[in-house]
Scaffold this motif. Structure first.
Motif, PDB file in Angstrom:
ATOM      1  N   THR A  12      -1.700   4.454   1.043  1.00 12.31           N
ATOM      2  CA  THR A  12      -2.857   3.782   1.625  1.00 12.31           C
ATOM      3  C   THR A  12      -3.895   3.562   0.548  1.00 12.31           C
ATOM      4  O   THR A  12      -4.358   4.512  -0.081  1.00 12.31           O
ATOM      5  N   TYR A  13      -4.231   2.292   0.330  1.00  9.10           N
ATOM      6  CA  TYR A  13      -5.237   1.960  -0.674  1.00  9.10           C
ATOM      7  C   TYR A  13      -6.606   1.850  -0.028  1.00  9.10           C
ATOM      8  O   TYR A  13      -6.778   1.173   0.986  1.00  9.10           O
ATOM      9  N   LYS A  14      -7.580   2.532  -0.640  1.00 10.83           N
ATOM     10  CA  LYS A  14      -8.952   2.445  -0.129  1.00 10.83           C
ATOM     11  C   LYS A  14      -9.853   1.862  -1.196  1.00 10.83           C
ATOM     12  O   LYS A  14      -9.878   2.339  -2.328  1.00 10.83           O
ATOM     13  N   ASP A  15     -10.564   0.823  -0.824  1.00  9.78           N
ATOM     14  CA  ASP A  15     -11.491   0.183  -1.744  1.00  9.78           C
ATOM     15  C   ASP A  15     -12.768   1.011  -1.800  1.00  9.78           C
ATOM     16  O   ASP A  15     -13.471   1.149  -0.801  1.00  9.78           O
ATOM     17  N   LYS A  16     -13.067   1.560  -2.978  1.00  8.05           N
ATOM     18  CA  LYS A  16     -14.240   2.429  -3.105  1.00  8.05           C
ATOM     19  C   LYS A  16     -15.538   1.642  -2.945  1.00  8.05           C
ATOM     20  O   LYS A  16     -16.587   2.205  -2.668  1.00  8.05           O
TER      21      LYS A  16
ATOM     22  N   ILE B 141     -16.058  -0.610  -0.658  1.00  8.56           N
ATOM     23  CA  ILE B 141     -16.316  -0.796   0.767  1.00  8.56           C
ATOM     24  C   ILE B 141     -16.594   0.563   1.401  1.00  8.56           C
ATOM     25  O   ILE B 141     -15.777   1.480   1.314  1.00  8.56           O
ATOM     26  N   LYS B 142     -17.736   0.663   2.041  1.00  9.65           N
ATOM     27  CA  LYS B 142     -18.110   1.917   2.689  1.00  9.65           C
ATOM     28  C   LYS B 142     -17.267   2.099   3.950  1.00  9.65           C
ATOM     29  O   LYS B 142     -17.059   1.145   4.703  1.00  9.65           O
ATOM     30  N   ASP B 143     -16.789   3.307   4.172  1.00 10.19           N
ATOM     31  CA  ASP B 143     -15.963   3.629   5.347  1.00 10.19           C
ATOM     32  C   ASP B 143     -14.714   2.749   5.428  1.00 10.19           C
ATOM     33  O   ASP B 143     -14.279   2.379   6.511  1.00 10.19           O
ATOM     34  N   ASP B 144     -14.176   2.396   4.282  1.00 15.31           N
ATOM     35  CA  ASP B 144     -12.933   1.619   4.296  1.00 15.31           C
ATOM     36  C   ASP B 144     -11.826   2.487   4.892  1.00 15.31           C
ATOM     37  O   ASP B 144     -11.581   3.595   4.433  1.00 15.31           O
ATOM     38  N   SER B 145     -11.197   1.958   5.927  1.00 10.00           N
ATOM     39  CA  SER B 145     -10.139   2.738   6.585  1.00 10.00           C
ATOM     40  C   SER B 145      -8.840   2.696   5.781  1.00 10.00           C
ATOM     41  O   SER B 145      -7.886   3.376   6.104  1.00 10.00           O
ATOM     42  N   GLY B 146      -8.843   1.866   4.757  1.00  9.06           N
ATOM     43  CA  GLY B 146      -7.681   1.791   3.891  1.00  9.06           C
ATOM     44  C   GLY B 146      -6.648   0.837   4.422  1.00  9.06           C
ATOM     45  O   GLY B 146      -6.668   0.451   5.589  1.00  9.06           O
ATOM     46  N   ARG B 147      -5.738   0.454   3.561  1.00  8.86           N
ATOM     47  CA  ARG B 147      -4.665  -0.430   4.008  1.00  8.86           C
ATOM     48  C   ARG B 147      -3.362  -0.023   3.352  1.00  8.86           C
ATOM     49  O   ARG B 147      -3.333   0.529   2.271  1.00  8.86           O
TER      50      ARG B 147
ATOM     51  N   PRO C 223      -6.111  -3.692  -8.581  1.00 10.24           N
ATOM     52  CA  PRO C 223      -5.829  -3.555  -7.135  1.00 10.24           C
ATOM     53  C   PRO C 223      -6.240  -4.781  -6.325  1.00 10.24           C
ATOM     54  O   PRO C 223      -5.496  -5.204  -5.437  1.00 10.24           O
ATOM     55  N   ALA C 224      -7.392  -5.402  -6.667  1.00  5.83           N
ATOM     56  CA  ALA C 224      -7.888  -6.546  -5.893  1.00  5.83           C
ATOM     57  C   ALA C 224      -6.883  -7.692  -5.881  1.00  5.83           C
ATOM     58  O   ALA C 224      -6.662  -8.346  -4.864  1.00  5.83           O
ATOM     59  N   LYS C 225      -6.269  -7.919  -7.032  1.00  7.80           N
ATOM     60  CA  LYS C 225      -5.296  -8.993  -7.171  1.00  7.80           C
ATOM     61  C   LYS C 225      -4.098  -8.768  -6.237  1.00  7.80           C
ATOM     62  O   LYS C 225      -3.619  -9.694  -5.579  1.00  7.80           O
TER      63      LYS C 225
END
Ligand SMILES: [Zn+2]
Length: 104
Positions: free
Chosen positions: A57-61, A63-69, A86-88
């Motif tokens: 599960t990747y979480k974007d630091k 984004i606050k409260d990112d639930s991850g994907r 990661p963004a790419k």
């Protein structure tokens, strides 16, 4: 004799603890919403000759409260490349998701 009993107890406990994990793994397979059948990094087929895909599960630091994907890679060594940009790679999954929705 004492250690034998302990061994039985440990075996039973491990079995009990492992059961819920096994069940959730099967559930994940049933509700398979992941849009890609290939590794976003290498474009290799997932679950092919490379064996079981590497799922995390990747979480974007940013984004606050990112639930991850969920991200699936063909192998763990692709994680290094994923972490470089990661963004790419997330964008690739986004686009595949959109395309899958457009089909329906
Ligand atoms: Zn790989």
């Amino acid at each position: 004799m004492k250690s034998f009993k302990l061994f039985i107890l440990m075996t039973l406990l491990t079995g009990l603890l492992a059961a819920p994990f096994r069940a959730s793994a099967e559930d994940a397979k049933k509700s398979d919403k992941y849009p890609l059948k290939t590794c976003v990094v290498s474009d290799e087929k997932l679950g092919g000759d490379m064996g079981e895909p590497y799922v995390f599960t990747y979480k974007d630091k940013k984004i606050k409260d990112d639930s991850g994907r969920e991200v699936r890679l063909c192998c763990k060594s692709c994680l290094k490349d994923f972490n470089k940009e990661p963004a790419k790679y997330i964008k690739k999954i986004d686009e595949a998701e959109k395309a899958a929705k457009a089909k329906k």
